[in-house]
Design a protein around this motif. Structure first.
Motif, PDB file in Angstrom:
ATOM      1  N   UNK A   1       8.275 -30.010  -4.555  1.00 29.78           N
ATOM      2  CA  UNK A   1       8.595 -29.294  -3.313  1.00 29.78           C
ATOM      3  C   UNK A   1       9.960 -29.737  -2.834  1.00 29.78           C
ATOM      4  N   UNK A   2      10.684 -28.822  -2.213  1.00 30.85           N
ATOM      5  CA  UNK A   2      11.929 -29.195  -1.568  1.00 30.85           C
ATOM      6  C   UNK A   2      11.647 -30.219  -0.482  1.00 30.85           C
ATOM      7  N   UNK A   3      12.537 -31.191  -0.334  1.00 35.57           N
ATOM      8  CA  UNK A   3      12.305 -32.296   0.597  1.00 35.57           C
ATOM      9  C   UNK A   3      12.004 -31.858   2.036  1.00 35.57           C
ATOM     10  N   UNK A   4      12.614 -30.766   2.557  1.00 35.21           N
ATOM     11  CA  UNK A   4      12.266 -30.361   3.929  1.00 35.21           C
ATOM     12  C   UNK A   4      10.794 -29.975   4.099  1.00 35.21           C
ATOM     13  N   UNK A   5      10.072 -29.789   2.988  1.00 32.37           N
ATOM     14  CA  UNK A   5       8.684 -29.321   3.047  1.00 32.37           C
ATOM     15  C   UNK A   5       7.675 -30.412   2.708  1.00 32.37           C
ATOM     16  N   UNK A   6       8.150 -31.637   2.539  1.00 28.44           N
ATOM     17  CA  UNK A   6       7.255 -32.758   2.259  1.00 28.44           C
ATOM     18  C   UNK A   6       6.443 -33.100   3.506  1.00 28.44           C
ATOM     19  N   UNK A   7       5.224 -33.599   3.275  1.00 31.37           N
ATOM     20  CA  UNK A   7       4.392 -34.105   4.364  1.00 31.37           C
ATOM     21  C   UNK A   7       3.733 -33.041   5.223  1.00 31.37           C
ATOM     22  N   UNK A   8       3.708 -31.810   4.749  1.00 35.17           N
ATOM     23  CA  UNK A   8       3.116 -30.720   5.529  1.00 35.17           C
ATOM     24  C   UNK A   8       1.842 -30.149   4.877  1.00 35.17           C
ATOM     25  N   UNK A   9       1.393 -30.768   3.796  1.00 36.34           N
ATOM     26  CA  UNK A   9       0.186 -30.307   3.117  1.00 36.34           C
ATOM     27  C   UNK A   9       0.411 -29.187   2.117  1.00 36.34           C
TER      28      UNK A   9
ATOM     29  N   UNK B   1      -1.792 -36.531  -3.265  1.00 38.61           N
ATOM     30  CA  UNK B   1      -1.951 -35.075  -3.445  1.00 38.61           C
ATOM     31  C   UNK B   1      -2.936 -34.812  -4.573  1.00 38.61           C
ATOM     32  N   UNK B   2      -2.739 -35.493  -5.694  1.00 32.93           N
ATOM     33  CA  UNK B   2      -3.605 -35.282  -6.848  1.00 32.93           C
ATOM     34  C   UNK B   2      -5.045 -35.707  -6.559  1.00 32.93           C
ATOM     35  N   UNK B   3      -5.231 -36.807  -5.847  1.00 36.68           N
ATOM     36  CA  UNK B   3      -6.582 -37.236  -5.477  1.00 36.68           C
ATOM     37  C   UNK B   3      -7.256 -36.190  -4.594  1.00 36.68           C
ATOM     38  N   UNK B   4      -6.502 -35.613  -3.649  1.00 35.95           N
ATOM     39  CA  UNK B   4      -7.070 -34.578  -2.773  1.00 35.95           C
ATOM     40  C   UNK B   4      -7.453 -33.330  -3.570  1.00 35.95           C
ATOM     41  N   UNK B   5      -6.809 -33.120  -4.712  1.00 34.94           N
ATOM     42  CA  UNK B   5      -7.141 -31.980  -5.575  1.00 34.94           C
ATOM     43  C   UNK B   5      -8.274 -32.308  -6.545  1.00 34.94           C
ATOM     44  N   UNK B   6      -8.800 -33.536  -6.473  1.00 34.52           N
ATOM     45  CA  UNK B   6      -9.948 -33.908  -7.282  1.00 34.52           C
ATOM     46  C   UNK B   6      -9.654 -34.804  -8.470  1.00 34.52           C
ATOM     47  N   UNK B   7      -8.405 -35.171  -8.687  1.00 36.31           N
ATOM     48  CA  UNK B   7      -8.057 -36.028  -9.818  1.00 36.31           C
ATOM     49  C   UNK B   7      -8.453 -37.472  -9.524  1.00 36.31           C
TER      50      UNK B   7
END
Length: 180
Positions: free
Chosen positions: A103-111, A146-152
């Motif tokens: 993701x582009x850095x301005x969009x980090x931390x927003x889910x 992020x990966x853990x939240x996706x089930x990894x």
């Protein structure tokens, strides 16, 4: 009549819609924003195969030759009609498909990364994948989360053998789908 088995790539959707995002086939219209957002040392430092500096020619090559090439199935991530990053599966023979994204850095931390990753996981499962793999730099806690939240789940560590991250410690992750 001969029945030919479809590949996973043939069963993946060209477009995926989530609550806030549209994951779509990357196009040349995405290239200007892609070049601006990907030309970032902070992103390059986390990705194995992203060139730096990253220019419009790199974006065109991604769109025309890589995004839907022999071993990739990538989507542009769009939010409110704007390109914000990419997500996709690296599909190699004899290996589980590998989920990757940026993701582009301005969009980090927003889910957004979690939302996009969950959408691709669901699409891969619906397309018949039995499991997925992914990896992140050991110190990249945000990506591992992020990966853990996706089930990894984390399955071990390895030293990246080549490309941008050669010699760096990677956390290996895997997601097994329950049999239906």
């Amino acid at each position: 009549m001969t029945i030919v088995a479809q590949s996973l790539k043939d069963r993946l959707p060209a477009t995926i819609r989530t609550a806030r995002l549209v994951l779509a086939t990357p196009t040349l219209a995405h290239v200007p924003d892609m070049a601006v957002l990907a030309n970032n040392k902070a992103i390059h430092a986390m990705l194995s195969r992203l060139p730096h500096p990253y220019g419009q020619s790199d974006g065109r090559d991604f769109v025309e030759n890589i995004a839907r090439g022999d071993t990739e199935f990538a989507w542009a991530i769009e939010w409110d009609g704007a390109f914000i990053g990419t997500v996709g599966l690296h599909i190699l023979p004899e290996k589980l498909p590998e989920l990757g994204y940026w993701l582009g850095e301005p969009f980090w931390g927003k889910g957004f990364a979690t939302e996009a990753a969950n959408a691709v996981v669901a699409a891969a499962r619906a397309a018949g994948a039995t499991a997925l793999r992914s990896r992140a730099l050991k110190h990249n806690i945000a990506s591992r989360n992020v990966l853990k939240k996706a089930g990894f789940v984390e399955t071990g560590e390895a030293i990246e053998p080549d490309h941008n991250l050669a010699g760096k410690t990677m956390t290996l992750m895997r997601l097994e789908f329950d049999p239906r």
